[in-house]
Motif scaffolding. Sequence first.
Motif, mmCIF file in Angstrom:
data_model
loop_
_atom_site.group_PDB
_atom_site.id
_atom_site.type_symbol
_atom_site.label_atom_id
_atom_site.label_comp_id
_atom_site.label_asym_id
_atom_site.label_seq_id
_atom_site.Cartn_x
_atom_site.Cartn_y
_atom_site.Cartn_z
ATOM 1 N N ASN A 1 -5.325 4.520 -5.298
ATOM 2 C CA ASN A 1 -6.292 3.677 -5.999
ATOM 3 C C ASN A 1 -6.045 2.193 -5.719
ATOM 4 O O ASN A 1 -6.138 1.349 -6.601
ATOM 5 C CB ASN A 1 -6.215 3.951 -7.509
ATOM 6 N N GLY A 2 -5.722 1.881 -4.476
ATOM 7 C CA GLY A 2 -5.450 0.496 -4.107
ATOM 8 C C GLY A 2 -4.007 0.090 -4.208
ATOM 9 O O GLY A 2 -3.628 -1.019 -3.814
ATOM 10 N N GLY A 3 -3.159 0.968 -4.763
ATOM 11 C CA GLY A 3 -1.739 0.694 -4.840
ATOM 12 C C GLY A 3 -1.356 -0.124 -6.054
ATOM 13 O O GLY A 3 -2.194 -0.693 -6.756
ATOM 14 N N THR A 4 -0.047 -0.172 -6.304
ATOM 15 C CA THR A 4 0.515 -0.927 -7.426
ATOM 16 C C THR A 4 1.530 -1.905 -6.877
ATOM 17 O O THR A 4 2.599 -1.508 -6.413
ATOM 18 C CB THR A 4 1.167 0.019 -8.446
ATOM 19 N N THR A 5 1.193 -3.173 -6.911
ATOM 20 C CA THR A 5 2.045 -4.212 -6.330
ATOM 21 C C THR A 5 2.658 -5.129 -7.375
ATOM 22 O O THR A 5 3.566 -5.896 -7.077
ATOM 23 C CB THR A 5 1.238 -5.064 -5.348
ATOM 24 N N GLY A 6 2.154 -5.086 -8.607
ATOM 25 C CA GLY A 6 2.681 -5.919 -9.663
ATOM 26 C C GLY A 6 2.303 -7.380 -9.511
ATOM 27 O O GLY A 6 1.347 -7.734 -8.824
ATOM 28 N N GLY A 7 3.077 -8.239 -10.157
ATOM 29 C CA GLY A 7 2.778 -9.658 -10.159
ATOM 30 C C GLY A 7 3.273 -10.367 -8.916
ATOM 31 O O GLY A 7 4.051 -9.836 -8.128
ATOM 32 N N SER A 8 2.834 -11.593 -8.759
ATOM 33 C CA SER A 8 3.209 -12.408 -7.613
ATOM 34 C C SER A 8 4.722 -12.622 -7.569
ATOM 35 O O SER A 8 5.346 -12.968 -8.572
ATOM 36 C CB SER A 8 2.508 -13.765 -7.693
ATOM 37 N N ALA A 9 5.297 -12.430 -6.380
ATOM 38 C CA ALA A 9 6.725 -12.671 -6.199
ATOM 39 C C ALA A 9 7.036 -14.153 -6.030
ATOM 40 O O ALA A 9 8.199 -14.560 -6.098
ATOM 41 C CB ALA A 9 7.232 -11.892 -4.990
ATOM 42 N N SER A 10 6.009 -14.960 -5.811
ATOM 43 C CA SER A 10 6.221 -16.400 -5.638
ATOM 44 C C SER A 10 6.049 -17.175 -6.934
ATOM 45 O O SER A 10 6.392 -18.366 -7.001
ATOM 46 C CB SER A 10 5.264 -16.950 -4.574
#
Length: 321
Positions: free
Chosen positions: A46-55
Amino acid sequence: MSATTRRRTIVSAVSAGVLMVGGVLTAGQLEASAAENSPVGYASLNGGTTGGSASTVVTVTSASALKAALSASTSQTVRVSGLISISGMYDVASNKTVIGVGSGSGITGGGLNLSGVRNVIIRNLVFRNAGDDSINVQSNTTNVWIDHNDLASGYDGLIDIKRGSDFITVSWNRLHNHDKSMLLGHSDDNGSQDIGHLRVTYVHNWFEGTNQRHPRVRFANPVHVLNNYYSNIGSYGVASTENAGVFVERNYFENVANPTVTQTGDSDPGNLKVLNNYKVNSGTEQVRNGASVAAIPYSYTPEANNTVKATVTAGAGTGKI
């Protein structure tokens, strides 16, 4: 070579296709999976789970700072430093990674609520003594990865998923000193919202001396319960009810009188199939209408069942990523 370096080295080799053995991963290979940087299973769809920005990273040490960071509209990584005492449930907004610093950081006294949000990662956190749920996922929340946490001694559920939520992976968590561990689908009369949703992968979790709901499933089909370690379980391991479809595959059951059941409480029965579970001093699995359990919709390579105990006890919980 440190354990972390060794895991990363093995991960690289597996990715290169070097260590495959007969289509089933060995214990050494699965130790590597403890350092996964992205989810396997449903949270990868479903588009994947990447979470919040690492920057965009904020480190919090107080309840007020934690509450503000979790609810902010910004895509960001929230680093929890120390064991923070809170009261009630703190809302988590979309596009967040919430991660503990070290092995002892987390939340005591309250829990996290994910309601109608998307793309959240919760990792490496200690949860203790929640007044309600430790982690509550509800109201059509999608794409959540709950990984490498240590949860115990809450009032209600440790990880409850309900009300049409979907595309979730629960991996490498240690659950102990608790009764009702993980609910999937909150009530028998919520089928109109839940049918076709509540798709969850439970993989490499350690249920240690807990009593029930590992998970307890309503309506969802298929749910994948893969390569988990169950030790000294009180009432039952996995329950399928309300016509759910649950695939219980290559888990390790030790001192579990009822590894799987197809009815509990006042709920109607569910469907359940098993494959190659490893049992030590444990009872017979209950199965029902296995042909009605839908096929798992993603590719995966399971671990051999007899190595699951060693792999999970070495890799589950905090301080392992």
